[in-house]
Design a protein around this motif. Structure first.
Motif, PDB file in Angstrom:
ATOM      1  N   ALA A  32       0.558  -1.222   0.022  1.00  0.00           N
ATOM      2  CA  ALA A  32      -0.015  -0.363   0.191  1.00  0.00           C
ATOM      3  C   ALA A  32       1.412   1.102  -0.213  1.00  0.00           C
ATOM      4  CB  ALA A  32      -1.211  -0.148   1.338  1.00  0.00           C
ATOM      5  N   LEU A  33       0.782   1.877  -0.814  1.00  0.00           N
ATOM      6  CA  LEU A  33       1.873   3.091  -1.402  1.00  0.00           C
ATOM      7  C   LEU A  33       1.076   4.739  -1.021  1.00  0.00           C
ATOM      8  CD1 LEU A  33       4.017   1.972  -4.699  1.00  0.00           C
ATOM      9  CD2 LEU A  33       4.144   0.916  -2.502  1.00  0.00           C
ATOM     10  N   LEU A  37       1.791  13.812  -4.991  1.00  0.00           N
ATOM     11  CA  LEU A  37       1.898  13.404  -6.465  1.00  0.00           C
ATOM     12  C   LEU A  37       3.946  13.648  -6.672  1.00  0.00           C
ATOM     13  CD1 LEU A  37      -0.766  16.199  -7.923  1.00  0.00           C
ATOM     14  CD2 LEU A  37      -0.187  13.920  -8.205  1.00  0.00           C
ATOM     15  N   GLY A  38       4.257  13.238  -7.142  1.00  0.00           N
ATOM     16  CA  GLY A  38       5.584  12.917  -8.125  1.00  0.00           C
ATOM     17  C   GLY A  38       6.898  12.159  -6.338  1.00  0.00           C
ATOM     18  N   ALA A  39       5.918  11.781  -5.566  1.00  0.00           N
ATOM     19  CA  ALA A  39       7.008  11.211  -4.712  1.00  0.00           C
ATOM     20  C   ALA A  39       7.673   9.666  -5.195  1.00  0.00           C
ATOM     21  CB  ALA A  39       5.555  10.874  -3.615  1.00  0.00           C
ATOM     22  N   GLY A  40       7.213   9.130  -6.135  1.00  0.00           N
ATOM     23  CA  GLY A  40       8.078   7.963  -6.323  1.00  0.00           C
ATOM     24  C   GLY A  40       7.199   7.023  -6.601  1.00  0.00           C
ATOM     25  N   LYS A  41       6.037   6.475  -6.399  1.00  0.00           N
ATOM     26  CA  LYS A  41       5.197   5.561  -6.479  1.00  0.00           C
ATOM     27  C   LYS A  41       4.963   4.630  -7.207  1.00  0.00           C
ATOM     28  CE  LYS A  41       1.063   8.364  -5.329  1.00  0.00           C
ATOM     29  NZ  LYS A  41       2.260   9.350  -5.013  1.00  0.00           N
ATOM     30  N   THR A  42       5.173   5.619  -8.393  1.00  0.00           N
ATOM     31  CA  THR A  42       5.177   4.189 -10.095  1.00  0.00           C
ATOM     32  C   THR A  42       6.198   4.006 -10.411  1.00  0.00           C
ATOM     33  OG1 THR A  42       3.536   5.941 -11.014  1.00  0.00           O
ATOM     34  CG2 THR A  42       4.302   4.787 -11.869  1.00  0.00           C
ATOM     35  N   HIS A  43       7.467   5.056  -9.879  1.00  0.00           N
ATOM     36  CA  HIS A  43       8.831   3.740  -9.965  1.00  0.00           C
ATOM     37  C   HIS A  43       9.075   2.887  -8.781  1.00  0.00           C
ATOM     38  CE1 HIS A  43       9.980   7.814 -12.084  1.00  0.00           C
ATOM     39  NE2 HIS A  43      10.767   7.014 -13.043  1.00  0.00           N
ATOM     40  N   PHE A  44       8.909   2.890  -7.916  1.00  0.00           N
ATOM     41  CA  PHE A  44       8.168   1.562  -6.647  1.00  0.00           C
ATOM     42  C   PHE A  44       7.756   0.213  -7.667  1.00  0.00           C
ATOM     43  CE2 PHE A  44       7.296  -1.526  -3.557  1.00  0.00           C
ATOM     44  CZ  PHE A  44       8.639  -0.696  -3.022  1.00  0.00           C
ATOM     45  N   SER A  45       6.862   1.116  -8.027  1.00  0.00           N
ATOM     46  CA  SER A  45       5.768  -0.320  -9.146  1.00  0.00           C
ATOM     47  C   SER A  45       6.866  -0.523 -10.766  1.00  0.00           C
ATOM     48  CB  SER A  45       4.680   0.653  -8.830  1.00  0.00           C
ATOM     49  OG  SER A  45       4.184   1.064  -8.531  1.00  0.00           O
ATOM     50  N   THR A 103      -0.444  -7.839  -5.119  1.00  0.00           N
ATOM     51  CA  THR A 103      -0.235  -6.283  -5.535  1.00  0.00           C
ATOM     52  C   THR A 103       0.360  -5.439  -5.361  1.00  0.00           C
ATOM     53  OG1 THR A 103      -2.799  -7.895  -4.780  1.00  0.00           O
ATOM     54  CG2 THR A 103      -3.190  -5.258  -4.723  1.00  0.00           C
ATOM     55  N   VAL A 104       0.023  -4.336  -5.365  1.00  0.00           N
ATOM     56  CA  VAL A 104       0.593  -2.804  -5.468  1.00  0.00           C
ATOM     57  C   VAL A 104      -0.744  -1.628  -5.526  1.00  0.00           C
ATOM     58  CG1 VAL A 104       1.897  -1.574  -7.456  1.00  0.00           C
ATOM     59  CG2 VAL A 104       2.214  -1.378  -5.217  1.00  0.00           C
ATOM     60  N   VAL A 105      -1.126  -0.832  -4.638  1.00  0.00           N
ATOM     61  CA  VAL A 105      -1.724   0.549  -4.813  1.00  0.00           C
ATOM     62  C   VAL A 105      -1.421   1.185  -4.574  1.00  0.00           C
ATOM     63  CG1 VAL A 105      -4.430   0.937  -3.670  1.00  0.00           C
ATOM     64  CG2 VAL A 105      -3.595  -1.718  -3.713  1.00  0.00           C
ATOM     65  N   GLN A 114     -11.160  -0.931   2.029  1.00  0.00           N
ATOM     66  CA  GLN A 114     -11.422  -1.547   1.557  1.00  0.00           C
ATOM     67  C   GLN A 114     -10.226  -3.021   1.264  1.00  0.00           C
ATOM     68  OE1 GLN A 114     -13.494  -1.581  -2.511  1.00  0.00           O
ATOM     69  NE2 GLN A 114     -13.898   1.086  -1.663  1.00  0.00           N
ATOM     70  N   LEU A 115      -8.919  -2.143   1.362  1.00  0.00           N
ATOM     71  CA  LEU A 115      -7.796  -2.506   2.028  1.00  0.00           C
ATOM     72  C   LEU A 115      -7.372  -4.048   2.848  1.00  0.00           C
ATOM     73  CD1 LEU A 115      -5.206  -0.013   0.979  1.00  0.00           C
ATOM     74  CD2 LEU A 115      -6.237  -1.495  -0.345  1.00  0.00           C
ATOM     75  N   PRO A 116      -6.690  -5.293   3.061  1.00  0.00           N
ATOM     76  CA  PRO A 116      -6.800  -6.173   4.394  1.00  0.00           C
ATOM     77  C   PRO A 116      -5.792  -5.499   5.307  1.00  0.00           C
ATOM     78  CG  PRO A 116      -5.400  -7.378   1.925  1.00  0.00           C
ATOM     79  CD  PRO A 116      -6.350  -5.283   1.383  1.00  0.00           C
ATOM     80  N   ASN A 117      -6.001  -5.811   6.293  1.00  0.00           N
ATOM     81  CA  ASN A 117      -5.235  -5.140   7.867  1.00  0.00           C
ATOM     82  C   ASN A 117      -3.984  -5.945   7.066  1.00  0.00           C
ATOM     83  OD1 ASN A 117      -7.248  -4.393   8.873  1.00  0.00           O
ATOM     84  ND2 ASN A 117      -7.838  -5.524  10.354  1.00  0.00           N
ATOM     85  N   ARG A 118      -3.591  -6.827   6.462  1.00  0.00           N
ATOM     86  CA  ARG A 118      -2.114  -7.389   5.861  1.00  0.00           C
ATOM     87  C   ARG A 118      -1.942  -6.853   5.173  1.00  0.00           C
ATOM     88  NH1 ARG A 118       1.450 -11.523   4.429  1.00  0.00           N
ATOM     89  NH2 ARG A 118      -0.468 -12.388   2.977  1.00  0.00           N
ATOM     90  N   ARG A 119      -0.518  -6.295   4.979  1.00  0.00           N
ATOM     91  CA  ARG A 119      -0.227  -5.717   4.282  1.00  0.00           C
ATOM     92  C   ARG A 119       1.114  -4.430   4.641  1.00  0.00           C
ATOM     93  NH1 ARG A 119      -5.384  -1.671   4.685  1.00  0.00           N
ATOM     94  NH2 ARG A 119      -4.301   0.142   6.055  1.00  0.00           N
ATOM     95  N   VAL A 120       1.307  -4.508   3.313  1.00  0.00           N
ATOM     96  CA  VAL A 120       2.833  -3.289   3.396  1.00  0.00           C
ATOM     97  C   VAL A 120       2.388  -2.182   2.989  1.00  0.00           C
ATOM     98  CG1 VAL A 120       5.441  -4.036   3.198  1.00  0.00           C
ATOM     99  CG2 VAL A 120       4.662  -5.686   2.929  1.00  0.00           C
TER     100      VAL A 120
END
Ligand SMILES: Nc1ncnc2c1ncn2[C@@H]1O[C@H](COP(=O)(O)OP(=O)(O)OP(=O)(O)O)[C@@H](O)[C@H]1O
Ligand SMILES: [Mg+2]
Length: 153
Positions: A32-33, A37-45, A103-105, A114-120
């Motif tokens: 869960a990212l 804007l422009g923080a780097g989430k898509t590069h991480f994905s 999954t990456v969000v 809507q996200l499960p608790n078990r997440r990074v």
């Protein structure tokens, strides 16, 4: 719950860190990212996808919400930027998140309920033009090795 902070000084470094997460990721893992804007989430994905052995170009699926790729495991790339937390629209993402894939969000905060608790959870902060802080929260011991590789613990 572990909380670890990485500093990335380039897009390449962000992708390298993410690639290691992709290599260690297992079925059912969800990243869960959050961050501006422009923080780097898509590069991480993109890096995650590479670590999962995906050759296809991964771009921000801003207009499609969800894109599916096939790698070592199925990879679900969700961008919740256009979704509103207060809109109680059920996206039915469970079938993806409970499945055998990774999954990456991006903009995970927008669909938090809507996200499960078990997440990074990874929060991205832009500290200057080239530098980003990645604050990783997880209770999965699987990623411990990565923490050792990229921090001075
Ligand atoms: N260390 C870094 N890590 C990642 N991106 C960086 C870094 N330094 C500079 N950048 C730049 O920041 C931008 C990050 O873009 P990216 O699309 O990954 O962000 P994003 O968080 O997905 O944004 P959005 O919310 O608009 O989708 C790019 O222009 C990239 O070149
Ligand atoms: Mg993005």
């Amino acid at each position: 719950m572990f909380q670890v902070q990485f500093v990335s000084c380039s897009t390449e470094e962000t992708m390298r860190i993410a690639e290691r997460f992709g290599q260690e990721a297992g079925a059912g893992d969800l990243f869960a990212l959050d961050g501006d804007l422009g923080a780097g989430k898509t590069h991480f994905s993109k890096g995650l996808a590479k670590g999962l052995g995906i050759k296809a170009m991964v771009n921000s699926p801003t207009f499609t919400i969800l894109k599916v790729y096939n790698g070592r495991l199925p990879f679900y790339h969700i961008d919740a930027y256009r979704l509103d937390e207060n809109e109680e629209e059920e996206l039915g993402l469970d079938e993806y998140m409970d499945g055998g894939g990774v999954t990456v969000v991006e903009w995970a905060g927008n669909i938090q309920t809507q996200l499960p608790n078990r997440r990074v959870t990874i929060t991205f902060k832009r500290t200057n033009e080239q530098e980003r802080e990645l604050i990783v929260c997880t209770d999965s011991p699987r990623f411990e090795q990565i923490f050792k590789e990229f921090t001075d613990l």
